[in-house]
Design a protein around this motif. Structure first.
Motif, PDB file in Angstrom:
ATOM      1  N   UNK A 138      62.941  68.368  -0.296  1.00  0.00           N
ATOM      2  CA  UNK A 138      62.763  67.949  -1.675  1.00  0.00           C
ATOM      3  C   UNK A 138      64.000  68.275  -2.508  1.00  0.00           C
ATOM      4  N   UNK A 139      64.533  69.473  -2.331  1.00  0.00           N
ATOM      5  CA  UNK A 139      65.740  69.863  -3.061  1.00  0.00           C
ATOM      6  C   UNK A 139      66.926  69.008  -2.643  1.00  0.00           C
ATOM      7  N   UNK A 140      67.009  68.678  -1.358  1.00  0.00           N
ATOM      8  CA  UNK A 140      68.108  67.835  -0.889  1.00  0.00           C
ATOM      9  C   UNK A 140      68.034  66.439  -1.462  1.00  0.00           C
ATOM     10  N   UNK A 141      66.835  65.855  -1.495  1.00  0.00           N
ATOM     11  CA  UNK A 141      66.680  64.508  -2.031  1.00  0.00           C
ATOM     12  C   UNK A 141      66.901  64.475  -3.539  1.00  0.00           C
ATOM     13  N   UNK A 142      66.676  65.592  -4.211  1.00  0.00           N
ATOM     14  CA  UNK A 142      66.887  65.657  -5.652  1.00  0.00           C
ATOM     15  C   UNK A 142      68.367  65.667  -6.017  1.00  0.00           C
ATOM     16  N   UNK A 143      69.216  66.056  -5.076  1.00  0.00           N
ATOM     17  CA  UNK A 143      70.659  66.090  -5.320  1.00  0.00           C
ATOM     18  C   UNK A 143      71.215  64.674  -5.109  1.00  0.00           C
ATOM     19  N   UNK A 144      71.814  64.060  -6.120  1.00  0.00           N
ATOM     20  CA  UNK A 144      72.267  62.671  -5.979  1.00  0.00           C
ATOM     21  C   UNK A 144      73.338  62.469  -4.912  1.00  0.00           C
ATOM     22  N   UNK A 145      74.062  63.541  -4.572  1.00  0.00           N
ATOM     23  CA  UNK A 145      75.094  63.409  -3.530  1.00  0.00           C
ATOM     24  C   UNK A 145      74.491  63.636  -2.158  1.00  0.00           C
ATOM     25  N   UNK A 146      73.773  64.741  -2.004  1.00  0.00           N
ATOM     26  CA  UNK A 146      73.174  65.032  -0.695  1.00  0.00           C
ATOM     27  C   UNK A 146      72.161  63.974  -0.288  1.00  0.00           C
ATOM     28  N   UNK A 147      71.450  63.420  -1.262  1.00  0.00           N
ATOM     29  CA  UNK A 147      70.421  62.441  -0.927  1.00  0.00           C
ATOM     30  C   UNK A 147      71.007  61.239  -0.207  1.00  0.00           C
ATOM     31  N   UNK A 148      72.249  60.889  -0.518  1.00  0.00           N
ATOM     32  CA  UNK A 148      72.875  59.751   0.161  1.00  0.00           C
ATOM     33  C   UNK A 148      73.058  60.049   1.644  1.00  0.00           C
ATOM     34  N   UNK A 149      73.444  61.272   1.963  1.00  0.00           N
ATOM     35  CA  UNK A 149      73.610  61.650   3.367  1.00  0.00           C
ATOM     36  C   UNK A 149      72.265  61.756   4.070  1.00  0.00           C
ATOM     37  N   UNK A 150      71.266  62.311   3.384  1.00  0.00           N
ATOM     38  CA  UNK A 150      69.935  62.462   3.989  1.00  0.00           C
ATOM     39  C   UNK A 150      69.317  61.093   4.262  1.00  0.00           C
ATOM     40  N   UNK A 151      69.439  60.168   3.325  1.00  0.00           N
ATOM     41  CA  UNK A 151      68.907  58.824   3.537  1.00  0.00           C
ATOM     42  C   UNK A 151      69.635  58.136   4.691  1.00  0.00           C
ATOM     43  N   UNK A 152      70.942  58.370   4.819  1.00  0.00           N
ATOM     44  CA  UNK A 152      71.691  57.805   5.945  1.00  0.00           C
ATOM     45  C   UNK A 152      71.139  58.334   7.268  1.00  0.00           C
ATOM     46  N   UNK A 153      70.817  59.617   7.323  1.00  0.00           N
ATOM     47  CA  UNK A 153      70.213  60.202   8.528  1.00  0.00           C
ATOM     48  C   UNK A 153      68.855  59.570   8.789  1.00  0.00           C
TER      49      UNK A 153
END
Length: 246
Positions: A138-153
């Motif tokens: 949840x914290x990762x997806x809330x970060x606009x930068x990290x969320x891009x990497x998480x969605x890519x994964x």
């Protein structure tokens, strides 16, 4: 910066169902204010309420969305409180769900499940926008930068991701990305990638796919390496999960 979809892949990979349930067995409840207007949605990802909420309950339901295998469900706080007192659209959904549960017209279970899915999505959007105090998805997806990497994964789990590639997706330097990801998500990028791959691999094995195909699909060097990682994660050989032929 282009907006990304942080929920669709999770919605696709984990079937979400909502069905009416008594308050003590429910994980989702909508409550009303003194005038009877919807004011709050309460959701518990890990366990039922065990008793009716103190406020007036408009309806209660049980939600199944992959259980602990779903990383977003595992990352939610014990109880999510979603304020709908000034959200006319969500309040309208709640009234319609309550009406379908009460009237029990033809097709009501399907209607309730689909309306419940919409309500859950709106609640999760609010949770992601609010962020999280504890490390996790949840914290990762809330970060606009990290969320891009998480969605890519999430979207491309079979790609041979390196930290450098994911840092580029996030628009961060390698060192900054690695530090920020670990602090927000609670594990290194490679650890989260492997856990996500194995979660999807378990779904595919349960669906009857072959070990060799699943290993190749999720970027494992060999079926043997996949089987070792699978046993370490789930305590069982992947082939034992395949449905037996009739």
């Amino acid at each position: 910066m282009e907006r990304i979809d942080r929920l669709t892949t999770l919605m696709t990979r984990f079937k979400l169902s909502v069905r009416p349930a008594p308050p003590e067995e429910a994980t989702l409840a909508a409550t009303a204010d003194a005038d009877g207007a919807p004011d709050m949605v309460l959701f518990r990802a890990a366990a039922p309420f065990g008793a009716a909420p103190a406020a007036r309950v408009l309806f209660s339901a049980s939600v199944d969305w992959g259980g602990p295998a779903n990383p977003l469900m595992a990352a939610l706080p014990p109880t999510v409180a979603f304020d709908v007192s000034e959200d006319a659209e969500s309040a309208g959904l709640i009234r319609l769900m309550g009406s379908e549960m009460t009237a029990r017209r033809c097709g009501a279970p399907s209607v309730v499940s689909r309306l419940g899915e919409v309500l859950i999505v709106r609640m999760l959007r609010a949770q992601i926008e609010a962020g999280a105090a504890q490390p996790g998805l949840l914290a990762g997806l809330a970060d606009p930068r990290l969320s891009r990497a998480i969605v890519a994964i999430h979207d491309r789990p079979g790609r041979a991701w390196r930290n450098e590639d994911l840092a580029r997706e996030a628009g961060l330097s390698l060192s900054r990305f690695s530090e920020t990801f670990l602090a927000a998500v609670g594990e290194p990028p490679a650890g989260y990638l492997r856990r996500w791959r194995l979660t999807l691999a378990r779904q595919d094995m349960l669906a009857g796919d072959r070990v060799e195909a699943v290993a190749r699909r999720y970027g494992f060097a060999s079926p043997e390496g996949f089987a070792r990682a699978f046993r370490k994660r789930f305590g069982a050989n992947p082939v034992t999960l395949r449905p037996r032929a009739a």
